[in-house]
Design an enzyme around this catalytic site. Structure first.
Site, PDB file in Angstrom:
ATOM      1  N   ASP A  55       0.872  -1.174   0.000  1.00 45.93           N
ATOM      2  CA  ASP A  55       0.000   0.000   0.000  1.00 45.93           C
ATOM      3  C   ASP A  55       0.912   1.228   0.000  1.00 45.93           C
ATOM      4  O   ASP A  55       1.560   1.545   0.991  1.00 45.93           O
ATOM      5  CB  ASP A  55      -0.896  -0.040   1.245  1.00 45.93           C
ATOM      6  CG  ASP A  55      -1.920   1.085   1.252  1.00 45.93           C
ATOM      7  OD1 ASP A  55      -1.646   2.141   0.657  1.00 45.93           O
ATOM      8  OD2 ASP A  55      -2.983   0.919   1.886  1.00 45.93           O
TER       9      ASP A  55
ATOM     10  N   LYS B 183      -6.514  10.171  -1.612  1.00 41.84           N
ATOM     11  CA  LYS B 183      -5.526  10.935  -0.857  1.00 41.84           C
ATOM     12  C   LYS B 183      -4.726  11.855  -1.794  1.00 41.84           C
ATOM     13  O   LYS B 183      -5.267  12.819  -2.300  1.00 41.84           O
ATOM     14  CB  LYS B 183      -4.630   9.959  -0.080  1.00 41.84           C
ATOM     15  CG  LYS B 183      -5.421   8.891   0.704  1.00 41.84           C
ATOM     16  CD  LYS B 183      -6.228   9.495   1.795  1.00 41.84           C
ATOM     17  CE  LYS B 183      -7.107   8.627   2.654  1.00 41.84           C
ATOM     18  NZ  LYS B 183      -7.644   7.373   2.298  1.00 41.84           N
TER      19      LYS B 183
HETATM   20  C1  LIG Z   1      -2.903   3.812   3.852  1.00 40.97           C
HETATM   21  C2  LIG Z   1      -4.347   3.687   3.439  1.00 40.97           C
HETATM   22  N1  LIG Z   1      -4.717   2.683   2.624  1.00 40.97           N
HETATM   23  C3  LIG Z   1      -5.989   2.521   2.238  1.00 40.97           C
HETATM   24  C4  LIG Z   1      -6.980   3.384   2.657  1.00 40.97           C
HETATM   25  C5  LIG Z   1      -8.399   3.178   2.215  1.00 40.97           C
HETATM   26  O1  LIG Z   1      -8.728   4.047   1.180  1.00 40.97           O
HETATM   27  P1  LIG Z   1     -10.231   4.558   0.900  1.00 40.97           P
HETATM   28  O2  LIG Z   1     -10.639   5.398   2.056  1.00 40.97           O
HETATM   29  O3  LIG Z   1     -10.112   5.313  -0.395  1.00 40.97           O
HETATM   30  O4  LIG Z   1     -11.066   3.340   0.780  1.00 40.97           O
HETATM   31  C6  LIG Z   1      -6.638   4.442   3.507  1.00 40.97           C
HETATM   32  C7  LIG Z   1      -7.691   5.369   3.976  1.00 40.97           C
HETATM   33  O5  LIG Z   1      -7.459   6.203   4.853  1.00 40.97           O
HETATM   34  C8  LIG Z   1      -5.292   4.591   3.912  1.00 40.97           C
HETATM   35  O6  LIG Z   1      -4.904   5.580   4.744  1.00 40.97           O
END
Ligand SMILES: Cc1ncc(COP(=O)(O)O)c(C=O)c1O
Length: 386
Positions: free
Chosen positions: A174, A199
């Site tokens: 990620d 983000k």
């Molecule tokens: C590091 C990270 N990965 C994945 C996600 C999930 O993304 P989404 O909110 O677009 O589903 C977040 C959400 O805050 C995150 O901070």
């Protein structure tokens, strides 16, 4: 092309407008007309659950920025993680996940995939011996997030990719906190990169979206089948807005990294701050790995305000310029109180064991004037003892 050119132009030839629009139109159409049955799919598109020209341009751009062989966009970051797990895992499999990850990643593992008898081990993936010990014959994925949400813990991407390869396990990273501008996991040996495009790619708090970028075509096709079947593709409007946000990614991040570093230095050794978490600080564990694998240390930091749960909450509540809002990576500076918000799903013990204490604050630094941000932080800290 270099990164800052690619973020604006990569894949532009895919803009199939009749009029030469600079911005690809929002192809707001469920279906695409075929000239005849024999020419089915000749123009490349049929139904927008499968693919759509606006979304495909964003995918091409993200693929080139992450240097992968294919990219897929999803309705959210969690939808991207869900589809990757769904496409790779089957009953009886085992997954290793870093002990510090976004709260939603714990939740999707424990509340959804565990019910299919898939086992998850949350371990300290900064220790290679711990990873090796945790690997089983049925381990299919090692999932890492670095720097990790919310304590910015750093994991060595090359080392973990090498271990994964030796055991024929996929390394899924990620990369939301860094973006391809700061870190390229695929070039360090990872197999799949995931982003919440909500983000930094969007950058303006407008959309929720996600993507996955793949090092190999076969896995890309497998996950594309899952996305088409389950229907969690991004919308054309979200893809359009994300393409606009993406054009300024490197400029925003350069400013955000500088200001984050400044704030981290300011709070380090501050009399009412117990500890600062920022990979750019020389005494931060993982600082050297961050220097080796990333172009800069990012725009997220976290800190523990001296005091208890209420002190942490009060600090967040009393900020005036920084917004108490559950997002990160945007031009606005945002703070969260992880124990109550992003990591509220974990038990108190689980949080304590990975350093998410009651007065921990996560800050995503925006592009405001650094002095205004420091003044806001100082006035809120001062209000704690007033
Ligand atoms: C590091 C990270 N990965 C994945 C996600 C999930 O993304 P989404 O909110 O677009 O589903 C977040 C959400 O805050 C995150 O901070």
């Amino acid at each position: 092309m270099k990164f800052s050119t690619k973020q604006i132009h990569a894949g532009r030839e895919k803009n199939i407008s009749l009029y030469g629009d600079v911005n690809i139109p929002i192809h707001q159409s469920t279906s695409f007309v075929h000239d005849s049955v024999d020419q089915y799919l000749e123009k490349g598109f049929s139904y927008s659950r499968t693919s759509n020209p606006t979304i495909e341009l964003l995918e091409e751009r993200l693929k080139q920025l992450e240097e992968g062989s294919g990219a897929l966009c999803f309705s959210t970051g969690m939808a991207a993680i869900h589809s990757v797990f769904d496409g790779i895992l089957k009953t009886g499999d085992h997954v290793i996940i870093s002990d510090v990850v976004y709260g939603g990643t714990y939740r999707i593992s424990k509340a959804i995939f565990a019910k299919y008898d898939i086992e998850f081990s949350f371990i300290d993936t900064s220790k290679s011996e711990d990873i090796k010990k945790a690997i089983r014959p049925n381990t299919k994925i090692i999932f890492t997030e670095t720097p990790a949400n919310p304590t910015l813990k750093i994991y060595d991407l090359k080392l973990i990719s090498d271990i994964s390869k030796n055991h024929q396990i996929l390394h899924v990273v990620d990369n939301t906190f860094m973006t391809p501008y700061l870190q390229n996991p695929l070039s360090l040996g990872a197999d799949i990169v995931i982003h919440s495009t909500t983000k930094f790619f969007d950058g303006h708090n407008m959309t929720t979206g996600g993507c996955a970028v793949f090092s190999d075509k076969e896995t890309f096709e497998r996950i594309k089948f899952i996305r088409n079947t389950s229907g969690n593709i991004m919308s054309p409007f979200t893809a359009f807005l994300t393409l606009q946000g993406l054009k300024t990614l490197s400029l925003r991040l350069e400013r955000q990294c500088l200001t984050a570093h400044l704030i981290a230095e300011h709070l380090n050794n501050h009399k009412v701050i117990e500890r600062v978490f920022y990979p750019g600080l020389e005494d931060f564990p993982g600082h050297q790995i961050s220097c080796n694998q990333s172009r800069d240390h990012g725009s997220l930091l976290a800190f523990i305000v001296k005091g208890d749960l209420n002190t942490g909450k009060k600090f967040a509540d009393n900020l005036k310029l920084c917004l108490l809002a559950e997002n990160l990576g945007s031009v606005e500076t945002l703070v969260t109180h992880p124990a109550s918000m992003t990591h509220g799903y974990l038990t108190q013990d689980e949080r304590q064991s990975i350093g998410i204490t009651d007065s921990l604050i996560r800050m995503s630094v925006g592009i405001e004037d650094p002095e205004d941000l420091l003044n806001d932080i100082e006035q809120s800290l001062a209000s704690l003892h007033g």
